[in-house]
Design a protein around this motif. Structure first.
Motif, PDB file in Angstrom:
ATOM      1  N   SER A  69       3.507 -24.598 -14.231  1.00 36.09           N
ATOM      2  CA  SER A  69       2.572 -24.917 -15.199  1.00 36.09           C
ATOM      3  C   SER A  69       2.998 -26.207 -15.994  1.00 36.09           C
ATOM      4  O   SER A  69       4.212 -26.516 -16.154  1.00 36.09           O
ATOM      5  N   GLU A  70       1.977 -26.534 -17.006  1.00 41.57           N
ATOM      6  CA  GLU A  70       2.215 -27.921 -17.588  1.00 41.57           C
ATOM      7  C   GLU A  70       3.090 -27.352 -18.764  1.00 41.57           C
ATOM      8  O   GLU A  70       4.216 -28.180 -19.085  1.00 41.57           O
ATOM      9  N   ASP A  71       3.208 -26.230 -19.358  1.00 42.31           N
ATOM     10  CA  ASP A  71       4.065 -25.739 -20.185  1.00 42.31           C
ATOM     11  C   ASP A  71       5.599 -25.721 -19.544  1.00 42.31           C
ATOM     12  O   ASP A  71       6.494 -26.259 -20.391  1.00 42.31           O
ATOM     13  N   ASP A  72       5.759 -25.071 -18.392  1.00 45.26           N
ATOM     14  CA  ASP A  72       6.873 -25.233 -17.967  1.00 45.26           C
ATOM     15  C   ASP A  72       7.433 -26.609 -17.553  1.00 45.26           C
ATOM     16  O   ASP A  72       8.655 -26.746 -17.680  1.00 45.26           O
ATOM     17  N   ARG A  74       6.963 -28.982 -19.128  1.00 48.44           N
ATOM     18  CA  ARG A  74       7.300 -29.776 -20.281  1.00 48.44           C
ATOM     19  C   ARG A  74       8.685 -29.378 -20.864  1.00 48.44           C
ATOM     20  O   ARG A  74       9.743 -30.122 -21.271  1.00 48.44           O
ATOM     21  N   ARG A  75       8.972 -28.059 -20.538  1.00 48.69           N
ATOM     22  CA  ARG A  75      10.266 -27.589 -20.910  1.00 48.69           C
ATOM     23  C   ARG A  75      11.454 -27.966 -20.090  1.00 48.69           C
ATOM     24  O   ARG A  75      12.462 -28.327 -20.661  1.00 48.69           O
ATOM     25  N   GLN A  78      12.167 -31.597 -21.180  1.00 48.62           N
ATOM     26  CA  GLN A  78      12.986 -31.701 -22.430  1.00 48.62           C
ATOM     27  C   GLN A  78      14.831 -31.358 -22.049  1.00 48.62           C
ATOM     28  O   GLN A  78      15.209 -32.021 -22.727  1.00 48.62           O
ATOM     29  N   GLU A 119       8.643 -36.442 -19.196  1.00 46.54           N
ATOM     30  CA  GLU A 119       7.779 -35.504 -19.560  1.00 46.54           C
ATOM     31  C   GLU A 119       6.261 -35.563 -19.085  1.00 46.54           C
ATOM     32  O   GLU A 119       5.795 -34.554 -18.327  1.00 46.54           O
ATOM     33  N   VAL A 123       4.756 -33.350 -15.855  1.00 47.39           N
ATOM     34  CA  VAL A 123       3.281 -32.789 -15.749  1.00 47.39           C
ATOM     35  C   VAL A 123       2.314 -33.282 -14.843  1.00 47.39           C
ATOM     36  O   VAL A 123       1.503 -32.490 -13.949  1.00 47.39           O
TER      37      VAL A 123
END
Length: 285
Positions: A69-72, A74-75, A78, A119, A123
């Motif tokens: 996923s996009e959220d994963d 990004r994490r 980071q 990042e 994505v």
């Protein structure tokens, strides 16, 4: 006697170099361990260079969930930027066997000499993986996606290369990549691997250089028909299409393709067949 200080200095520099290498190893192993525990990461490991080497010769391997996923993403990006570890190469893939069919892959040397992943790039990698999933379990090709550019809002196109043993799937792959990456400048290079050789072929059969706002749909009927008629390379660039005619392309193909192009309002160029050595990796290079 005067040689001894030099020898001592060489020995000391070797010790310092080795100490630097060994000092980086635990930190890189720690980073791999922390990445390994993140959602969306299947596995992460550090490949430590042996002997007297610089820390930059270490490598980092990360396998992510194909449904990342996009959220994963990004994490993961980071966390990869935490700390100060140098590596020579980073590999990101959606399968443990990076050469297996259905894999999305990027292998690169970080420009900054760190483990920091882009990042926006990760994505886009997740979006390219979503495009691969659209092609289904039976897709026997592979994607290679660059994580190093363009950054969000940049003008440089994102390079996506693909190989498949089924030429018809190249059209589908281009369509699905564009669906998942609608607002990104795209440099797509699809190769038809006729003999199933695991090495990427050096002849591109479907190429597209698309700006961020270029709509792909008007080009697809012409591209698909050109492929069905047995043409060579088909290239989309700047709103125009170039089609390479082969010796075995039907004589009626030219008239049919011209009619389709006129109907869609597309500029069309038909080229005679060229020897493989005369064509670079992409028609515009």
């Amino acid at each position: 006697m005067r040689i001894r200080p030099v020898a001592a200095a060489v020995g000391l520099s070797t010790v310092v170099l080795l100490a630097g290498c060994l000092g980086q190893a635990p930190e890189l192993q720690s980073l791999a361990s922390r990445l390994d525990g993140l959602p969306g990461v299947v596995s992460a490991r550090a490949d430590l260079a042996g002997g007297v080497v610089t820390p930059a010769e270490h490598r980092l391997w990360v396998v992510v969930d194909p449904a990342l996923s996009e959220d994963d993403a990004r994490r993961i990006a980071q966390l990869s930027c935490e700390g100060d570890v140098e590596v020579a190469m980073i590999s990101i893939a959606t399968k443990e066997d990076s050469l297996a069919p259905g894999t999305v892959l990027d292998v690169f040397s970080p420009e900054s000499g760190t483990t920091c992943l882009s990042e926006p790039g990760l994505v886009r990698f997740a979006e390219a993986s979503a495009a691969m999933q659209r092609l289904g379990e039976g897709f026997e090709g592979r994607f290679s996606v660059s994580l190093q550019g363009p950054e969000a809002g940049g003008d440089d196109p994102l390079l996506v290369t693909l190989t498949s043993t089924d030429r018809a799937r190249l059209d589908e792959a281009l369509r699905d990549v564009r669906t998942e990456l609608p607002g990104v400048p795209l440099d797509f290079r699809g190769s038809w691997d006729e003999d199933g050789d695991p090495n990427l072929p050096d002849h591109v059969h479907l190429a597209a250089l698309l700006s961020a706002d270029t709509e792909l749909a008007p080009f697809l009927p012409l591209v698909e028909r050109a492929r069905e008629l047995g043409t060579g390379t088909v290239a989309i660039k700047d709103g125009a299409v170039t089609v390479e005619l082969r010796d075995d392309t039907p004589t009626t193909a030219s008239a049919e393709l011209i009619a389709l192009a006129e109907q869609a309002g597309i500029a069309l160029t038909l080229e005679p067949p060229l020897p493989p050595t005369a064509r670079p990796v992409a028609p515009w290079e």
